[in-house]
Design a protein around this motif. Structure first.
Motif, PDB file in Angstrom:
ATOM      1  N   ILE D 533      21.223  23.153  37.099  1.00  0.00           N
ATOM      2  CA  ILE D 533      20.615  24.478  36.539  1.00  0.00           C
ATOM      3  C   ILE D 533      20.810  24.875  38.864  1.00  0.00           C
ATOM      4  CG2 ILE D 533      18.803  26.082  36.999  1.00  0.00           C
ATOM      5  CD1 ILE D 533      17.967  24.973  34.523  1.00  0.00           C
ATOM      6  N   LEU D 534      20.134  23.628  39.178  1.00  0.00           N
ATOM      7  CA  LEU D 534      20.369  23.816  40.726  1.00  0.00           C
ATOM      8  C   LEU D 534      21.995  25.010  41.296  1.00  0.00           C
ATOM      9  CD1 LEU D 534      18.466  21.381  42.306  1.00  0.00           C
ATOM     10  CD2 LEU D 534      17.836  23.144  41.886  1.00  0.00           C
ATOM     11  N   PHE D 535      22.957  23.678  40.381  1.00  0.00           N
ATOM     12  CA  PHE D 535      24.266  24.007  41.100  1.00  0.00           C
ATOM     13  C   PHE D 535      24.784  24.881  41.211  1.00  0.00           C
ATOM     14  CE2 PHE D 535      27.812  20.944  41.730  1.00  0.00           C
ATOM     15  CZ  PHE D 535      28.804  21.943  41.736  1.00  0.00           C
ATOM     16  N   GLY D 536      24.204  26.035  39.429  1.00  0.00           N
ATOM     17  CA  GLY D 536      24.849  26.914  39.259  1.00  0.00           C
ATOM     18  C   GLY D 536      23.921  28.228  40.466  1.00  0.00           C
ATOM     19  N   ILE D 537      22.915  27.522  40.423  1.00  0.00           N
ATOM     20  CA  ILE D 537      22.939  29.101  42.030  1.00  0.00           C
ATOM     21  C   ILE D 537      22.795  28.810  42.757  1.00  0.00           C
ATOM     22  CG2 ILE D 537      20.664  29.492  42.453  1.00  0.00           C
ATOM     23  CD1 ILE D 537      18.651  28.178  40.735  1.00  0.00           C
ATOM     24  N   LEU D 538      23.087  27.762  43.100  1.00  0.00           N
ATOM     25  CA  LEU D 538      24.333  27.694  44.637  1.00  0.00           C
ATOM     26  C   LEU D 538      25.240  27.962  44.441  1.00  0.00           C
ATOM     27  CD1 LEU D 538      23.074  24.341  46.233  1.00  0.00           C
ATOM     28  CD2 LEU D 538      22.528  26.590  47.131  1.00  0.00           C
ATOM     29  N   LEU D 539      25.922  28.364  43.209  1.00  0.00           N
ATOM     30  CA  LEU D 539      27.821  28.431  43.386  1.00  0.00           C
ATOM     31  C   LEU D 539      27.386  29.844  43.413  1.00  0.00           C
ATOM     32  CD1 LEU D 539      30.194  26.801  42.738  1.00  0.00           C
ATOM     33  CD2 LEU D 539      29.689  27.467  41.015  1.00  0.00           C
ATOM     34  N   LEU D 540      26.597  30.742  42.422  1.00  0.00           N
ATOM     35  CA  LEU D 540      26.462  32.172  42.235  1.00  0.00           C
ATOM     36  C   LEU D 540      25.753  32.169  43.653  1.00  0.00           C
ATOM     37  CD1 LEU D 540      26.624  33.678  40.039  1.00  0.00           C
ATOM     38  CD2 LEU D 540      23.688  33.803  39.874  1.00  0.00           C
ATOM     39  N   ALA D 541      24.940  32.081  44.675  1.00  0.00           N
ATOM     40  CA  ALA D 541      24.888  32.163  45.049  1.00  0.00           C
ATOM     41  C   ALA D 541      26.246  32.166  47.261  1.00  0.00           C
ATOM     42  CB  ALA D 541      23.635  31.669  46.540  1.00  0.00           C
ATOM     43  N   PHE D 542      26.777  31.064  46.695  1.00  0.00           N
ATOM     44  CA  PHE D 542      27.956  31.050  47.601  1.00  0.00           C
ATOM     45  C   PHE D 542      28.988  32.341  47.530  1.00  0.00           C
ATOM     46  CE2 PHE D 542      31.247  29.557  49.884  1.00  0.00           C
ATOM     47  CZ  PHE D 542      32.203  29.171  49.128  1.00  0.00           C
ATOM     48  N   THR D 543      28.958  32.358  45.912  1.00  0.00           N
ATOM     49  CA  THR D 543      29.904  33.515  45.382  1.00  0.00           C
ATOM     50  C   THR D 543      30.042  35.038  46.484  1.00  0.00           C
ATOM     51  OG1 THR D 543      28.810  33.240  43.251  1.00  0.00           O
ATOM     52  CG2 THR D 543      31.283  32.322  43.797  1.00  0.00           C
ATOM     53  N   LEU D 544      28.064  34.874  46.061  1.00  0.00           N
ATOM     54  CA  LEU D 544      27.590  36.404  46.242  1.00  0.00           C
ATOM     55  C   LEU D 544      28.138  36.547  48.037  1.00  0.00           C
ATOM     56  CD1 LEU D 544      25.770  38.263  45.199  1.00  0.00           C
ATOM     57  CD2 LEU D 544      24.024  37.605  45.794  1.00  0.00           C
ATOM     58  N   VAL D 545      27.447  35.415  48.377  1.00  0.00           N
ATOM     59  CA  VAL D 545      28.095  35.815  49.996  1.00  0.00           C
ATOM     60  C   VAL D 545      29.174  35.796  50.469  1.00  0.00           C
ATOM     61  CG1 VAL D 545      27.394  34.612  52.087  1.00  0.00           C
ATOM     62  CG2 VAL D 545      26.329  33.985  50.063  1.00  0.00           C
ATOM     63  N   ALA D 546      30.145  35.098  49.875  1.00  0.00           N
ATOM     64  CA  ALA D 546      31.485  35.353  49.853  1.00  0.00           C
ATOM     65  C   ALA D 546      32.162  37.048  49.506  1.00  0.00           C
ATOM     66  CB  ALA D 546      32.048  34.148  49.004  1.00  0.00           C
ATOM     67  N   LEU D 547      31.747  37.346  48.505  1.00  0.00           N
ATOM     68  CA  LEU D 547      32.189  38.229  48.160  1.00  0.00           C
ATOM     69  C   LEU D 547      31.963  39.280  49.896  1.00  0.00           C
ATOM     70  CD1 LEU D 547      32.138  38.379  44.298  1.00  0.00           C
ATOM     71  CD2 LEU D 547      33.863  37.811  45.766  1.00  0.00           C
ATOM     72  N   LEU D 548      30.537  39.209  49.630  1.00  0.00           N
ATOM     73  CA  LEU D 548      29.484  40.292  50.158  1.00  0.00           C
ATOM     74  C   LEU D 548      30.900  40.477  51.782  1.00  0.00           C
ATOM     75  CD1 LEU D 548      25.576  39.781  50.179  1.00  0.00           C
ATOM     76  CD2 LEU D 548      27.147  42.061  49.651  1.00  0.00           C
ATOM     77  N   GLY D 549      31.079  39.208  52.024  1.00  0.00           N
ATOM     78  CA  GLY D 549      31.856  38.784  53.380  1.00  0.00           C
ATOM     79  C   GLY D 549      33.308  39.060  53.314  1.00  0.00           C
ATOM     80  N   GLY D 550      33.230  40.196  52.439  1.00  0.00           N
ATOM     81  CA  GLY D 550      34.890  41.247  51.946  1.00  0.00           C
ATOM     82  C   GLY D 550      35.543  39.995  51.751  1.00  0.00           C
ATOM     83  N   PHE D 551      35.356  38.707  51.002  1.00  0.00           N
ATOM     84  CA  PHE D 551      36.130  37.937  51.066  1.00  0.00           C
ATOM     85  C   PHE D 551      37.118  37.899  49.229  1.00  0.00           C
ATOM     86  CE2 PHE D 551      38.044  33.210  50.785  1.00  0.00           C
ATOM     87  CZ  PHE D 551      37.773  33.193  49.749  1.00  0.00           C
ATOM     88  N   ASN D 552      37.855  37.937  48.858  1.00  0.00           N
ATOM     89  CA  ASN D 552      38.417  38.067  47.690  1.00  0.00           C
ATOM     90  C   ASN D 552      39.506  37.223  47.535  1.00  0.00           C
ATOM     91  OD1 ASN D 552      40.601  39.526  47.604  1.00  0.00           O
ATOM     92  ND2 ASN D 552      39.373  41.751  47.639  1.00  0.00           N
ATOM     93  N   PRO D 553      39.516  36.478  46.332  1.00  0.00           N
ATOM     94  CA  PRO D 553      41.079  35.285  46.157  1.00  0.00           C
ATOM     95  C   PRO D 553      41.928  36.454  46.593  1.00  0.00           C
ATOM     96  CG  PRO D 553      39.215  35.468  44.422  1.00  0.00           C
ATOM     97  CD  PRO D 553      38.630  36.525  45.404  1.00  0.00           C
ATOM     98  N   LYS D 554      42.731  37.241  45.974  1.00  0.00           N
ATOM     99  CA  LYS D 554      43.867  37.889  45.925  1.00  0.00           C
ATOM    100  C   LYS D 554      44.439  38.177  47.286  1.00  0.00           C
ATOM    101  CE  LYS D 554      42.705  41.524  43.525  1.00  0.00           C
ATOM    102  NZ  LYS D 554      41.754  40.523  43.084  1.00  0.00           N
ATOM    103  N   HIS D 555      43.456  37.456  48.331  1.00  0.00           N
ATOM    104  CA  HIS D 555      44.171  37.499  50.153  1.00  0.00           C
ATOM    105  C   HIS D 555      45.046  36.650  50.221  1.00  0.00           C
ATOM    106  CE1 HIS D 555      42.336  41.262  50.717  1.00  0.00           C
ATOM    107  NE2 HIS D 555      41.287  40.979  51.387  1.00  0.00           N
ATOM    108  N   PHE D 556      45.226  35.743  48.847  1.00  0.00           N
ATOM    109  CA  PHE D 556      45.739  34.310  49.200  1.00  0.00           C
ATOM    110  C   PHE D 556      46.801  34.409  49.065  1.00  0.00           C
ATOM    111  CE2 PHE D 556      41.637  31.313  47.472  1.00  0.00           C
ATOM    112  CZ  PHE D 556      41.165  32.269  48.112  1.00  0.00           C
ATOM    113  N   SER D 557      47.789  34.328  50.019  1.00  0.00           N
ATOM    114  CA  SER D 557      49.162  34.301  49.908  1.00  0.00           C
ATOM    115  C   SER D 557      50.179  33.186  49.439  1.00  0.00           C
ATOM    116  CB  SER D 557      49.724  34.145  51.412  1.00  0.00           C
ATOM    117  OG  SER D 557      49.468  33.072  51.693  1.00  0.00           O
ATOM    118  N   TYR D 558      50.928  33.918  48.080  1.00  0.00           N
ATOM    119  CA  TYR D 558      51.312  32.461  47.085  1.00  0.00           C
ATOM    120  C   TYR D 558      52.623  32.842  46.793  1.00  0.00           C
ATOM    121  CZ  TYR D 558      52.181  29.747  43.567  1.00  0.00           C
ATOM    122  OH  TYR D 558      52.475  27.944  42.809  1.00  0.00           O
ATOM    123  N   SER D 559      53.092  32.129  47.090  1.00  0.00           N
ATOM    124  CA  SER D 559      54.993  32.454  46.415  1.00  0.00           C
ATOM    125  C   SER D 559      56.032  31.779  46.225  1.00  0.00           C
ATOM    126  CB  SER D 559      55.871  33.558  47.149  1.00  0.00           C
ATOM    127  OG  SER D 559      56.563  32.649  48.383  1.00  0.00           O
TER     128      SER D 559
END
Lengths: 147, 320, 147, 631
Positions: D533-559
């Motif tokens: 549960i701790l791991f889940g909450i922290l993962l949730l908090a981390f993804t929240l902070v990341a998304l708030l920070g304008g981070f979205n995985p589509k920016h990864f350049s891959y070809s």
């Protein structure tokens, strides 16, 4: 159990760091430092020694005809120069001088160009037209026959 | 109310925010002290924050023959498990989740970030990363032995008093023992384990003499060679938080006691002690030693620290 | 949300990647002396990174020899945006004395636009640091342009 | 009806084997269904036994041809299923079903498929028979069928020379082991004129004569050969490597578990010799040596299945050490690790089979980068690798952790230290397999390798989920499965009581029916659910902070097309194929222990007579030990 440098490390921890704070005071380059080239066009006599002696060929000269002689522009391309100071030594008129200035940062080639132009006066026209030589006198012929 | 306090703990004190800020500040202090030891001015203390946010701004390139999901998930898994570990480490009698995990679990949770770095590196598919992984794994094997022996010594020492003879792995009991009769490193039998554990920290964190896995010059940052942008920022953050977690675990094991009881003061005291431990264990070694080869690290760890730890285990059995 | 912090980060912590394309090592030891205690570029956040993926500023030194040509192109491509190319010394700018040799493949701007060129052969450490500070501004502009 | 469940569980498999032998090659689908029905029925019957045995706690006994014992003398063959045998029976029948499901697709390319299924069913039937039987000679018969079936299955791919060679080695060493067990059975029969385990246990209750000790030593060495404990382990790597993976999964899953059950039954219930410190020390020492040599040899291997084989040996070392501790926590740890080992080792062998099915080779030096082509197998492999090396959320961690705690509480500190180092080396060897087979660069010849068909992935997923569940809910696993089994082991009086009639046991045992209470605080400190549960909450908090920070995985350049930017960094060179894997990993460790590895290399020289010699030497040493120390 000998720990190398431990004493020096701890001692230097409490002593003043030996870093010069560069941006605030820019230290002078040492004496005789071959830095940025300064060209004194007035002294130059366009003899071309510097061009001949410059290894990387950083010095170029353009001459264009002007009514009272030819306008000569010397261009020192610092981007190509190896700062060997040969041009300064060989210049008979001491027109080239490598200063102690070392901050040569440029974003485009233009800032690295040191140019100097001067007009080399053509030699003055002689006031008296040159004397035409007399037609060949008689006494010349016999000298040639008895050669 | 209890749940709210728990959420607060998770998000702020020993959790996300404290690890982020504390870890990076500790890394900054470490870099500053190292610079001062080399007689140079050195970066400001909050330099790691600049590094972190600069890397966030960079573009993230995923190489073509990388296993994309593992490559991108590895840093996050490492980060989250590191923060969960820091939740379990008691701070002078205050421990938000101490009933959920103890010494062996904390030690095993600390292998997850190392394994995350390894899986991330191997998923990037670069030969440098392959070599980096093999070195990292040998480093893990080398420091595991002395660490385990010294922990068993502590467990036995504390267990003899508090747990009627059977050893105890519970961290809160260790702290309580130190509250009753002084920090552990004052006990004669614990001094060798203290030194052994002090030597284990630089290899666990991967700092200079033992950073053979991320050797910049030889194998271009080993497992991190293909990372750029946000994942690299998270891995650098992991490196910093690992330093924080290992030193605060060390403080809890050897230097803790009853503490002042007020949470804020205890937290600051723990952080200061961590700085001191970082200075003595990581920075001094970083300043005066050069990087060891892989098998020298193994030989070093399996001789001196292991002998020290075994000595303290034997002393404990003699009941000193 | 982090944009302001990223800009500050780019300014305060730019990582160099040193690319030696056949240099005579004069500029290389000058670059390394920049991170010694006396000049200490680390106080501005400059650090030599181990892999091009971690780099922001690529410092190229040496005329592009034919051997190092395609390696240069490949490594430059592998650096993530925003990146800045800095030419150290005269060689990358204009192949210096090696101009026209059979194995030199011409100045750097044939392969990558040079953002900052630091003249001097070798340039003084202070000049390199001034150049790098200039490069950091260009890095920030590129980041703003990228956004 | 519950009376007949044990015999039904065994007979369905034998009948299945018989029917499959009749069908031969004629109809493939019919044969597969018969195999599936037979294995599934046996699993269902074992499940049905759960309620009466572990639910109500009584023991099912079944007399063949209902020859009841007359005047306390057992004449007929008795089956007896107590909590311990049911515990083993449950996970063994489960892995039989999964292996059958897996081998439908896996064996498709081979020839002589019906012989495979006949042998498969014979082996599984004999293992189930061995687990449920209460008769000494019947145990020997089942061991014999199991050995011969596995020998034939080892040499199943007879077009490969090393398979036939491994089969020959296995039969040579296996038959020595079986003959030792037979000799011991004969001696006990001569001594007590009965073959029923309960009656022997009754008469043997603390009156050991020299002959019974002789029989004990022979029996222990016989089962050690079957379990591949160290001095007798030489055959295992060859047999596991060349057998089809669905079979090597059964080897490491049920064949050596049956032998572990044999040791438990003989030492604990029949001889009640577990609380003798000398016997405990022998088992612990044997287990620790097996653990260490197994894992160090595994580090040096560069074939996937051979590496897994050495790991089975080292994990069995854990189980034996756990059991040898003979404290409540120790036996719980040992049994739990036996269950976990069947799960994650079976999973890893199935992954090896999937790699073999897809690429045709399991040589780590040739493989590379399979994660891109076979993502699910790679994920399953990661789960298996993490659970075997004891990473917290998975089941390996819980059972290893109990063994550490038990061995340290019992005062064996060196054993705990070796166990922890062996666990780290297990992690090292699986990192080696992950890097050389699944990550790294994909060789050209495996460019168009496909993911394995669904029918092979289903059993793998089932076992992976069980591995995770085993790690997350350890307390429920122990409460419903392992504690009753540990109680049954600690309290053998009840076993004798039920089998031989009411007052038979009271003559010998003074305390009847009260097993020492198992006071272990297993998960006192470690609640994995809270951690998750701790791991889940922290993962949730981390993804929240990341998304708030304008981070979205589509920016990864891959070809995917040929562009230098996405090539791997070779310090400039063009990215040609250079995969770091197989034997060029862990140079530091191999260099540092080169003398040890050279010695091991010399010992494992592949000559059958040396192997046979080592078995005989072990028998001599154990005999000497038992005669001098065991009283």
């Amino acid at each position: 159990m000998k720990f190398p440098y431990l004493k020096e490390a701890v001692k230097s921890l409490f002593s003043k760091p030996s870093t010069e704070n560069f941006p605030k005071e820019v230290k002078e380059a040492p004496e005789g430092y071959r830095g940025k080239i300064v060209f004194h066009p007035d002294k130059c006599v366009n003899c071309g020694m510097c061009i001949r002696v410059c290894a990387p060929g950083a010095i170029t000269r353009t001459i264009e005809k002007v009514e009272d002689g030819d306008k000569v522009t010397f261009q020192f391309y610092l981007g190509q120069c190896t700062f060997c100071q040969l041009c300064q030594d060989f210049c008979p008129r001491k027109a080239i001088e490598l200063t102690k200035e070392y901050l040569m940062i440029a974003e485009n080639e233009e800032d690295l160009m040191v140019r100097g132009t001067f007009i080399k006066k053509a030699p003055p026209k002689p006031p008296v037209p040159p004397v035409q030589p007399k037609p060949v006198a008689q006494n010349d012929q016999p000298k040639e026959e008895n050669k | 109310m209890e749940l709210l306090k728990r959420i607060l703990y998770i998000l702020f004190y020993p959790g996300l925010l404290y690890c982020f800020v504390g870890g990076l500040v500790l890394a900054g202090i470490d870099r500053k002290l190292l610079a001062r030891m080399q007689k140079r001015v050195g970066p400001p203390i909050w330099q790691p924050f600049y590094d972190f946010f600069k890397l966030l701004g960079k573009e993230t390139i995923v190489p073509r023959n990388a296993a994309k999901r593992a490559f991108l998930a590895a840093p996050v898994i490492g980060l989250i498990s590191l923060i969960t570990v820091s939740l379990f480490i008691p701070v002078f009698k205050f421990s938000p989740f101490s009933t959920y995990a103890d010494l062996i679990v904390v030690i095993y949770l600390l292998t997850i970030p190392a394994v995350a770095l390894i899986v991330g590196g191997s998923a990037s598919g670069s030969p440098y990363a392959g070599v980096g992984i093999s070195r990292e794994m040998v480093a893990i094997i080398s420091y595991e032995l002395p660490m385990v022996i010294s922990l068993l010594a502590i467990a036995k020492k504390v267990g003899l008093e508090l747990n009627n003879g059977i050893m105890t792995f519970s961290l809160s009991q260790i702290v309580e023992y130190q509250a009753q009769n002084g920090p552990l490193f004052t006990k004669l039998s614990m001094i060798p384990a203290f030194i052994a554990m002090l030597l284990v920290i630089p290899c666990k964190v991967g700092s200079l003499p033992f950073d053979i896995a991320e050797a910049e010059i030889e194998i271009c940052e080993g497992p991190l060679v293909e990372y750029s942008g946000a994942p690299l920022a998270i891995f650098k953050l992991n490196h910093a938080i690992k330093m924080l977690v290992m030193t605060s675990l060390f403080v809890t094991l050897f230097l803790s006691g009853s503490g002042t009881g007020i949470l804020a003061v205890d937290a600051i005291l723990q952080f200061i002690l961590s700085i001191v431990v970082v200075f003595f264990s990581i920075t001094i070694l970083k300043a005066i030693t050069a990087r060891l080869r892989v098998e020298q690290t193994l030989r070093f760890y399996w001789t001196y620290p292991t002998a020290l730890a075994l000595l303290s285990l034997i002393l404990v059995y003699f009941g000193l | 949300m982090f944009e302001k912090l990223i800009q500050k980060g780019l300014e305060k912590s730019a990582w160099l990647y040193h690319l030696n394309t056949g240099s005579c090592n004069g500029c290389d030891i000058e670059l390394v002396s920049v991170i010694t205690p006396r000049y200490d570029a680390e106080r501005f956040g400059f650090k030599i990174a181990g892999s091009p993926r971690h780099a922001d500023i690529i410092v190229v030194s040496g005329p592009i020899t034919s051997q190092s040509r395609d390696r240069l192109i490949r490594t430059l491509a592998q650096v993530p945006e925003p990146k800045v190319v800095v030419s150290l010394g005269s060689c990358p700018r204009s192949c210096n004395v090696f101009n026209g040799s059979y194995c030199v493949e011409g100045p750097l701007d044939k392969y990558a636009p040079i953002d900052v060129s630091i003249a001097g052969c070798p340039p003084k450490p202070e000049a390199i640091m001034a150049g790098l500070v200039r490069a950091v501004e260009i890095l920030k502009e590129k980041r703003r342009a990228m956004k | 009806m519950t009376q007949h469940l044990p015999i039904l569980a065994i007979i369905t498999l034998f009948i299945g084997a018989f029917i499959v032998a009749l069908i031969k090659e004629k109809n493939e689908v019919l044969r597969n269904t018969v195999v599936l029905i037979a294995t599934f029925m046996s699993f269902i019957f074992t499940l049905m036994m759960y309620k009466p045995i572990i639910g109500e706690g009584n023991i099912i006994t079944y007399w063949m041809g209902n020859w009841e014992p007359v005047q306390n003398w057992a004449i007929g063959i008795g089956l007896e299923v107590d909590q311990l045998s049911l515990f083993f029976g449950l996970f063994i029948s489960l892995s039989i079903v999964l292996s059958a499901l897996y081998s439908f697709k896996y064996i498709e390319k081979e020839t002589g498929k019906d012989k495979y299924y006949v042998l498969f069913l014979m082996m599984s039937a004999s293992v189930m028979g061995f687990i449920f039987t209460g008769d000494l000679f019947n145990m020997y018969v089942m061991i014999e069928i199991m050995t011969f079936a596995s020998v034939a299955l080892t040499a199943f791919r007879n077009n490969k020379p090393e398979a036939v060679e491994a089969g020959f080695k296995y039969i040579a060493i296996g038959s020595i082991g079986s003959s030792l067990i037979l000799l011991a059975t004969v001696i006990i029969y001569a001594q007590f004129h009965t073959l029923n385990l309960a009656q022997i246990a009754g008469e043997l209750h603390n009156n050991y004569t020299i002959t019974t000790l002789f029989a004990l030593a022979l029996m222990v060495v016989g089962y050690a050969v079957k379990v591949f404990a160290v001095p007798t382990h030489f055959v295992a790597p060859d047999a596991y490597m060349t057998a089809p993976s669905s079979i090597s999964m059964l080897f490491s899953g049920i064949v050596n578990k049956a032998a572990v059950y044999g040791i438990l039954r003989v030492l604990y219930v029949v001889y009640q010799s577990m609380n003798l410190p000398s016997v405990q020390f022998m088992l612990i020492f044997w287990g620790t040596v097996t653990m260490f040599i197994g894992v160090t040899m595994a580090l040096a291997q560069h074939d996937f299945k051979r590496l897994l084989a050495f790991h089975s040996i080292s994990q069995i070392g854990y189980v034996i050490t756990g059991i040898g501790l003979a404290t409540a926590l120790g036996i719980t740890g040992g049994l739990y690790h036996a269950l976990n080992h069947t799960l994650f080792k079976g999973l890893l062998f199935l992954c090896a089979g999937a790699v073999y099915y897809a690429t045709g080779t399991t040589d780590l030096d040739k493989l590379g980068g399979l994660a891109k082509r076979m993502p699910q197998t790679a994920l399953i492999f990661i789960i298996g690798a993490f659970s075997i090396s004891g990473i917290p959320p998975f089941n390996g961690f819980v059972s290893k952790w109990i063994i550490y705690q038990a061995s340290y509480e019992a005062g064996y500190a060196p054993v705990t230290i070796i166990a922890l180092i062996v666990s780290v080396m297990t992690l090292a060897s699986f990192i080696k397999v992950a890097q050389s087979a699944f990550f790294g660069q994909l060789p050209k010849e495996f460019k168009n390798v496909e993911e394995v068909p669904l029918s092979m992935r289903v059993p793998m997923w089932i076992m992976a989920i069980l591995c995770i569940v085993g790690g997350i809910f350890p307390s429920s696993f122990t409460k419903y499965l392992i504690t009753p089994a540990a109680n049954a082991v600690m309290n053998s009086a009840k076993y004798v009581e039920v089998m031989m009639g009411p007052e038979f046991a009271s003559k010998f045992y003074n305390n009847l029916g009260n097993a020492p209470v198992i006071d272990y605080k297993l998960a006192g400190y470690w609640q994995p659910i809270a951690w998750l549960i701790l791991f889940g909450i922290l993962l949730l908090a981390f993804t929240l902070v990341a998304l708030l920070g304008g981070f979205n995985p589509k920016h990864f350049s891959y070809s995917d097309e040929e562009d230098a930017k996405y090539d791997v960094f070779y310090s400039g060179e063009s990215a040609e194929f250079s995969h770091v894997g197989g034997s060029d990993l862990f140079w530091g460790l191999k260099y540092q222990f080169r003398h040890y590895f050279d010695l091991m290399h010399k010992i494992h020289n592949g000559v059958v007579n040396d192997y046979a010699l080592s078995v005989v030497l072990t028998a001599a040493v154990v005999l000497l030990y038992v005669f001098t120390f065991v009283r």
